[in-house]
Design a protein around this motif. Sequence first.
Motif, short mmCIF file in Angstrom:
data_model
loop_
_atom_site.label_atom_id
_atom_site.label_comp_id
_atom_site.label_asym_id
_atom_site.label_seq_id
_atom_site.Cartn_x
_atom_site.Cartn_y
_atom_site.Cartn_z
N GLY A 146 48.18 42.00 42.64
CA GLY A 146 48.43 41.14 43.87
C GLY A 146 48.38 42.09 45.20
N LEU A 147 47.71 41.14 46.15
CA LEU A 147 47.71 41.86 47.56
C LEU A 147 49.09 42.41 47.98
CD1 LEU A 147 45.72 42.54 49.66
CD2 LEU A 147 46.09 40.26 50.35
N ILE A 148 50.00 41.67 47.90
CA ILE A 148 51.37 42.28 48.41
C ILE A 148 51.64 43.32 47.87
CG2 ILE A 148 53.90 41.64 48.54
CD1 ILE A 148 52.98 38.75 48.57
N GLU A 149 51.53 43.75 46.69
CA GLU A 149 51.90 44.94 45.83
C GLU A 149 51.22 46.14 46.21
OE1 GLU A 149 53.72 41.47 43.80
OE2 GLU A 149 51.68 42.13 44.15
N THR A 150 49.70 45.62 46.33
CA THR A 150 48.53 46.74 46.36
C THR A 150 48.41 47.21 47.82
OG1 THR A 150 46.87 45.33 46.52
CG2 THR A 150 47.52 45.99 44.21
N PRO A 154 43.20 45.12 50.60
CA PRO A 154 42.28 43.91 49.80
C PRO A 154 41.19 44.35 49.54
CG PRO A 154 42.48 44.13 52.45
CD PRO A 154 43.64 45.02 51.88
N ASN A 155 40.43 45.61 49.92
CA ASN A 155 39.34 45.89 49.13
C ASN A 155 39.33 46.18 47.64
OD1 ASN A 155 37.75 45.88 51.51
ND2 ASN A 155 38.78 47.92 51.98
N TRP A 156 40.60 46.71 47.19
CA TRP A 156 40.97 46.92 45.86
C TRP A 156 41.00 45.37 45.12
CZ3 TRP A 156 45.64 50.80 45.98
CH2 TRP A 156 45.17 51.93 46.15
N ILE A 157 41.42 44.54 45.65
CA ILE A 157 41.69 43.10 45.18
C ILE A 157 40.17 42.52 44.94
CG2 ILE A 157 42.43 40.71 45.38
CD1 ILE A 157 44.62 42.93 44.46
N VAL A 158 39.21 42.60 46.02
CA VAL A 158 38.00 42.26 45.91
C VAL A 158 37.25 42.96 44.76
CG1 VAL A 158 35.71 42.23 47.07
CG2 VAL A 158 37.63 41.36 48.26
N ALA A 159 37.27 44.19 44.58
CA ALA A 159 36.75 45.36 43.73
C ALA A 159 37.25 45.01 42.22
CB ALA A 159 37.05 46.56 43.91
N GLN A 160 38.47 44.36 42.05
CA GLN A 160 38.93 43.89 40.93
C GLN A 160 38.51 42.68 40.53
OE1 GLN A 160 43.10 42.46 40.07
NE2 GLN A 160 43.12 44.25 38.75
N ASP A 161 38.40 41.72 41.39
CA ASP A 161 37.76 40.47 41.12
C ASP A 161 36.26 40.74 40.76
OD1 ASP A 161 37.52 37.59 41.03
OD2 ASP A 161 36.18 37.72 42.82
N ALA A 162 35.59 41.60 41.60
CA ALA A 162 34.10 41.77 40.87
C ALA A 162 34.16 42.23 39.46
CB ALA A 162 33.63 42.99 42.02
N HIS A 210 39.42 48.67 28.91
CA HIS A 210 39.11 49.89 29.45
C HIS A 210 39.13 50.11 30.93
CE1 HIS A 210 37.42 53.88 30.20
NE2 HIS A 210 38.15 54.20 29.40
N ALA A 211 38.32 49.22 31.62
CA ALA A 211 38.01 49.26 33.05
C ALA A 211 39.23 48.85 33.76
CB ALA A 211 36.87 48.31 33.19
N ILE A 212 40.05 47.74 33.32
CA ILE A 212 41.15 47.33 34.13
C ILE A 212 42.41 48.15 34.03
CG2 ILE A 212 42.51 46.11 32.36
CD1 ILE A 212 41.52 44.56 35.71
N ILE A 213 42.42 49.12 33.10
CA ILE A 213 43.42 50.09 33.05
C ILE A 213 43.23 51.43 34.07
CG2 ILE A 213 44.28 49.56 30.97
CD1 ILE A 213 43.06 52.14 29.90
N LYS A 251 48.03 50.73 41.09
CA LYS A 251 49.11 50.38 42.18
C LYS A 251 50.12 49.35 41.81
CE LYS A 251 50.88 51.31 45.95
NZ LYS A 251 51.59 52.50 46.25
N TYR A 252 49.53 48.40 41.31
CA TYR A 252 50.47 46.92 40.94
C TYR A 252 51.47 47.29 39.94
CZ TYR A 252 51.74 42.33 39.59
OH TYR A 252 52.70 41.12 38.95
N LEU A 253 50.91 48.30 39.02
CA LEU A 253 52.10 48.73 37.79
C LEU A 253 52.73 49.70 38.19
CD1 LEU A 253 49.59 48.25 34.78
CD2 LEU A 253 51.54 46.59 35.60
N ASN A 254 52.60 50.44 39.65
CA ASN A 254 53.35 51.47 40.05
C ASN A 254 53.00 52.82 39.31
OD1 ASN A 254 54.69 50.31 42.05
ND2 ASN A 254 56.14 49.44 40.65
N ASN A 255 51.86 52.98 38.60
CA ASN A 255 51.44 53.79 37.88
C ASN A 255 51.06 55.30 38.62
OD1 ASN A 255 51.13 54.99 35.32
ND2 ASN A 255 48.87 54.92 35.11
N ASP A 256 50.68 55.12 39.87
CA ASP A 256 50.49 56.05 40.64
C ASP A 256 52.00 56.89 40.89
OD1 ASP A 256 51.25 53.83 42.24
OD2 ASP A 256 50.54 54.61 43.87
N ASP A 257 52.83 56.46 40.74
CA ASP A 257 54.23 57.03 41.06
C ASP A 257 54.78 57.84 39.85
OD1 ASP A 257 54.30 56.05 43.78
OD2 ASP A 257 55.26 54.22 43.49
N ASN A 258 54.15 57.38 38.62
CA ASN A 258 55.01 57.92 37.44
C ASN A 258 54.50 59.59 37.49
OD1 ASN A 258 55.82 55.51 36.54
ND2 ASN A 258 53.91 55.18 35.46
N VAL A 259 55.59 60.19 36.94
CA VAL A 259 55.36 61.56 36.55
C VAL A 259 55.67 61.77 35.02
CG1 VAL A 259 56.21 63.74 37.25
CG2 VAL A 259 56.24 61.84 38.93
#
Length: 67
Positions: free
Chosen positions: A12-16, A19-27, A42-45, A52-60
């Motif tokens: 979702g936009l609130i979490e991410t 807006p460009n990421w949401i548009v790209a995901q829709d595409a 494979h593409a969605i992961i 960003k939605y799954l907070n995977n960018d914060d995982n260590v």
Amino acid sequence: MTLFWHGLFTSGLIETKNPNWIVAQDALLRREAMGNYKRLTHAIIHDPAMIKYLNNDDNVKGHPMKT
């Protein structure tokens, strides 16, 4: 089919906050909606909005969700 996949691979936009990421995901979902499921998953992961939605960018390694 795009809306169907968006219902399963939710982000979702609130979490991410990008807006460009949401548009790209829709595409991405539109492009892969009727194609190969393995290629879609494979593409969605690797999708920035999903990461960003799954907070995977914060995982260590060894400390999930530690920032």
